[in-house]
Design a protein around this motif. Structure first.
Motif, short mmCIF file in Angstrom:
data_model
loop_
_atom_site.label_atom_id
_atom_site.label_comp_id
_atom_site.label_asym_id
_atom_site.label_seq_id
_atom_site.Cartn_x
_atom_site.Cartn_y
_atom_site.Cartn_z
N GLY A 416 -19.85 -4.72 -5.50
CA GLY A 416 -20.38 -5.60 -6.56
C GLY A 416 -20.04 -7.06 -6.36
O GLY A 416 -20.08 -7.84 -7.33
N GLY A 417 -19.73 -7.45 -5.14
CA GLY A 417 -19.39 -8.85 -4.87
C GLY A 417 -20.61 -9.64 -4.45
O GLY A 417 -21.06 -9.52 -3.31
N TRP A 418 -21.16 -10.40 -5.35
CA TRP A 418 -22.30 -11.28 -5.08
C TRP A 418 -21.85 -12.68 -5.49
O TRP A 418 -22.05 -13.07 -6.60
N PHE A 419 -21.20 -13.39 -4.58
CA PHE A 419 -20.46 -14.62 -4.91
C PHE A 419 -19.49 -14.28 -6.05
O PHE A 419 -19.49 -14.92 -7.09
N GLY A 420 -18.66 -13.30 -5.79
CA GLY A 420 -17.80 -12.76 -6.84
C GLY A 420 -18.69 -12.05 -7.85
O GLY A 420 -19.56 -11.27 -7.49
N SER A 421 -18.50 -12.37 -9.13
CA SER A 421 -19.38 -11.81 -10.16
C SER A 421 -20.41 -12.85 -10.58
O SER A 421 -21.09 -12.70 -11.60
N ALA A 575 -12.40 -11.37 -3.67
CA ALA A 575 -13.12 -11.29 -4.94
C ALA A 575 -12.47 -12.19 -5.99
O ALA A 575 -13.15 -12.85 -6.78
N GLY A 576 -11.13 -12.23 -5.99
CA GLY A 576 -10.41 -13.06 -6.96
C GLY A 576 -10.69 -14.55 -6.76
O GLY A 576 -10.89 -15.29 -7.72
N VAL A 577 -10.71 -14.99 -5.50
CA VAL A 577 -10.99 -16.40 -5.21
C VAL A 577 -12.40 -16.77 -5.67
O VAL A 577 -12.62 -17.82 -6.29
N ALA A 578 -13.36 -15.89 -5.35
CA ALA A 578 -14.75 -16.16 -5.77
C ALA A 578 -14.85 -16.23 -7.29
O ALA A 578 -15.56 -17.09 -7.85
N ASN A 582 -16.03 -19.41 -9.73
CA ASN A 582 -17.08 -19.28 -10.75
C ASN A 582 -16.58 -19.74 -12.12
O ASN A 582 -17.31 -20.40 -12.88
N VAL A 583 -15.34 -19.39 -12.45
CA VAL A 583 -14.78 -19.78 -13.75
C VAL A 583 -14.67 -21.30 -13.85
O VAL A 583 -15.05 -21.92 -14.86
N ILE A 584 -14.18 -21.93 -12.76
CA ILE A 584 -14.07 -23.40 -12.77
C ILE A 584 -15.45 -24.04 -12.87
O ILE A 584 -15.66 -25.01 -13.60
N GLY A 585 -16.42 -23.44 -12.15
CA GLY A 585 -17.79 -23.97 -12.22
C GLY A 585 -18.36 -23.87 -13.61
O GLY A 585 -19.02 -24.80 -14.10
N LYS A 586 -18.11 -22.75 -14.28
CA LYS A 586 -18.61 -22.59 -15.65
C LYS A 586 -17.98 -23.60 -16.59
O LYS A 586 -18.65 -24.18 -17.46
N THR A 587 -16.69 -23.84 -16.39
CA THR A 587 -15.99 -24.83 -17.23
C THR A 587 -16.58 -26.22 -17.02
O THR A 587 -16.80 -26.98 -17.98
#
Length: 659
Positions: A416-421, A575-578, A582-587
């Motif tokens: 399920g890794g597609w640029f992480g989640s 997966a954790g790095v990706a 994503n979390v930083i990008g969303k922020t």
């Protein structure tokens, strides 16, 4: 998947055609030639000798061409990124022949060499003038001819530099010698001054001045006032600078045609290699002896080449006892990229099995599990394809990354890794159902929420690879008719480890208890063989002692298998790095006005960086598993790679013309 069969050969050629034979062999790139020290023929016939003289003329010319090319490269335009990937100029055979067989390149060599020497001299002169100017500047206000200072009859003029803090101490130091002092100028934190004293006191005065860090300056080589000298020196520097600029302009113009010299450099480097080989081989009064190795399937081609030389004979010979045979691994197109890994470990010995095919599937799968992301796989594929198209030279490593990138798409979809989640979150946020459905249907398990599946996969793969390594070692030793070693060093370990594993599985309820009971009883047999025959030399006390240690080392197999858990660890960390990116990008996207732009930039750069760092970790750890856990089960290594005499090109790539 094999190690090429080798044949030792002996070529005897008259002196008159030995050079032509060597050129033909170098063009073919098929024969490794031994020098006199390594050739057995030198030991059998001590009367053979080698040429004492070195190819000085060719060596000097080659060095001169190389240094001239380096000189022109300084003035050539900076290469673009694409040119850096493909630094060698692609030329035709006609262009190569034209540069080598005409005087144009040699004439250019002389022009460039002369220009280089002129520039060298001018720069030396400029540096000398700069030093002279630096010496004179503090004395610019000294309004007397420096030559006149040497003509004083009764007195001496002492010029020198002294620290500012000590200048006030001079009068006190020289008061007993009726000397006079005058400040002329400054240099950094030093004061330039002249002290005049009677000649009979000059030595005492100088000694007194030295005690307060006075440093004498000798300007006796100059004639004229310092101001005049400074003016003339500055003019010289300006004139020299203009000459340098003019010559550098010529160098830039010449650098545009440096390809001629680059062709010449490659040609003479190959000629030098051939000459050095020629002078290093044994010879008699009339004959040159070439002893070496060739791949057996190239013998027909070699015969065809040597048939053209009437004064040359060619024989197959047997190698000496214990003589090391060079190794050349040859694999099909599918496994060829993985030869990179084999060569990083070192070549197998000639009698061993080529490990390339045995490591290829494991390396690709392990790498993909460490990356385990569709996005990383796509980035890796894009980068590999681009570099394969643009890069010159050996591209096996790039094809290796391409294969690993393709498999990473599979492992990424599986976990399920597609640029992480990131892609799934995007599908949910914008209600793109087909994306969410695709990801959910292709995902087998989530490594973050269900790591035990990853754990089981890593351990199972490790167990399978180590067992395969033991079997490969067993069959390889059996192929070499070392039956006792095959059984006592490989097969019994395979049986013992599997028996213990089956017993453990039964204890944990993964296998019927009866199988566990049978397995542990069966394990006594291989354990006994290990105890008694793992060490097969020396007295029985030593054998049993070593056998006991070997039995204890069974626990090392458990350590080897657990080492494969790094596959799980790297896969989860990727997966954790990706996810973090994503979390930083969303922020960032929540920042008014510029948030979305910043988020896109961060996501693109972040996932490229994450792919690069994860790929590096995946490569290193996957390679480690092959080298440390897998290869020792069946491979010793230490073979010497087959190195035939061949032409090497540093600056050009000769395109073969169609006939």
């Amino acid at each position: 998947m094999s190690i090429a069969l080798m044949q030792k050969i002996l070529i005897a050629s008259y002196h008159t055609e030995a050079a032509d034979v060597l050129e033909a062999l170098q063009n073919s790139g098929m024969v490794q030639i031994h020098d006199a020290q390594r050739a057995n023929v030198s030991k059998d016939w001590p009367e053979l000798h080698t040429e004492v003289e070195k190819p000085k003329q060719v060596e000097e010319l080659s060095t001169k061409i190389d240094s001239t090319v380096q000189f022109l490269n300084q003035y050539a335009p900076k290469p673009t990124f694409t040119q850096m990937l493909a630094p060698r100029a692609v030329i035709s055979e006609k262009e190569y022949a034209s540069a080598v067989n005409t005087d144009k390149a040699m004439q250019m060599l002389e022009v460039c060499s002369k220009l280089s020497n002129q520039l060298h001299k001018l720069r030396d002169q400029q540096e000398h003038s700069q030093g002279q100017l630096s010496m004179l500047l503090p004395w610019e206000k000294l309004g007397i001819d420096l030559a006149d200072l040497e003509k004083l009859e009764k007195s001496s003029a002492i010029l020198g530099l002294i620290p500012e803090k000590n200048f006030v101490l001079i009068p006190e130091k020289i008061k007993d010698f009726k000397a006079a002092i005058e400040k002329i100028g400054t240099k950094d934190r030093l004061i330039a001054c002249i002290v005049v004293a009677l000649k009979e006191h000059s030595a005492e005065v100088y000694k007194a001045l030295r005690s307060i860090e006075f440093e004498a300056v000798n300007l006796s080589q100059f004639k004229g006032t310092p101001a005049e000298l400074i003016t003339n020196t500055r003019k010289q520097i300006d004139d020299t600078r203009l000459q340098i600029v003019s010559l550098e302009k010529q160098a830039r113009q010449l650098s545009e045609n440096r390809l001629q010299l680059q062709i010449l450099a490659d040609h003479y480097r190959n000629l030098l290699g051939r000459e050095q080989t020629r002078l290093a081989v044994p010879e008699s009064e009339k004959t040159v002896i070439l002893e070496g190795w060739i791949k057996k399937h190239d013998l027909k081609k070699l015969r065809s080449i040597l048939e053209k030389f009437e004064g040359t004979s060619f024989n197959l010979i047997n190698p000496a006892q214990d003589e090391e045979v060079p190794v050349q691994i040859e694999n099909s197109l599918a496994a060829k990229p993985f030869e990179v890994i084999t060569k990083l470990y070192g070549m197998p010995m000639y009698v061993e099995v080529d490990p390339t095919w045995f490591l290829a599937p494991f390396f690709a799968i392990f790498f993909a599990l460490c990356l385990a992301d569709v996005g990383c796989g796509l980035i890796l594929i894009a980068a590999s394809v681009y570099l394969i198209k643009k890069l010159q030279g050996d591209k096996r490593f790039l094809y290796l990354l391409l294969v690993c990138g393709i498999l990473s798409i599979g492992t990424g979809a599986m976990t399920g890794g597609w640029f992480g989640s990131g892609l799934r979150d995007l599908g949910v946020a914008y209600n793109i159902k087909w994306i969410v459905t695709l990801i959910d249907r292709t995902m087998w398990f989530d490594p973050l929420s269900d790591p035990m599946k990853f754990f089981a996969i890593a351990v199972a793969l490790g167990y399978f690879q180590i067992m395969l390594g033991l079997l490969v070692g067993f069959f390889d030793l059996a192929r070499r008719k070392e039956y006792i070693a095959a059984v006592c060093d490989k097969l019994v370990w395979f049986l013992l480890v599997n028996s213990l594993a089956l017993f453990g599985a039964a204890k944990m309820g993964f296998a019927p208890a009866i199988l566990g009971s049978i397995a542990i009883k069966f394990a006594i047999l291989p354990a006994a063989v290990i105890l008694l025959f793992s060490q097969r030399e020396g007295g029985w006390g030593g054998r049993i002692g070593m056998g006991t240690y070997q039995l204890f080392s069974t626990v090392f197999y458990l350590g080897d298998i657990l080492s494969y858990l790094r596959l799980m660890a790297l896969g989860i960390s990727s997966a954790g790095v990706a996810m973090a990116i994503n979390v930083i990008g969303k922020t960032l996207s929540e920042i008014p006005y510029v948030g979305m732009v910043l988020a896109i930039i961060l996501l693109v750069l972040g996932h490229i960086f994450a792919t690069a760092s994860s790929a590096l970790g995946a490569f290193v750890h996957t390679m480690r598993l092959q080298f440390v856990e897998y290869f020792p089960k069946f491979l010793v290594g230490g073979g010497k790679e087959f190195a035939p005499l061949s032409k090497q090109y540093k600056y050009v790539y000769i395109k073969k013309e169609k006939i």
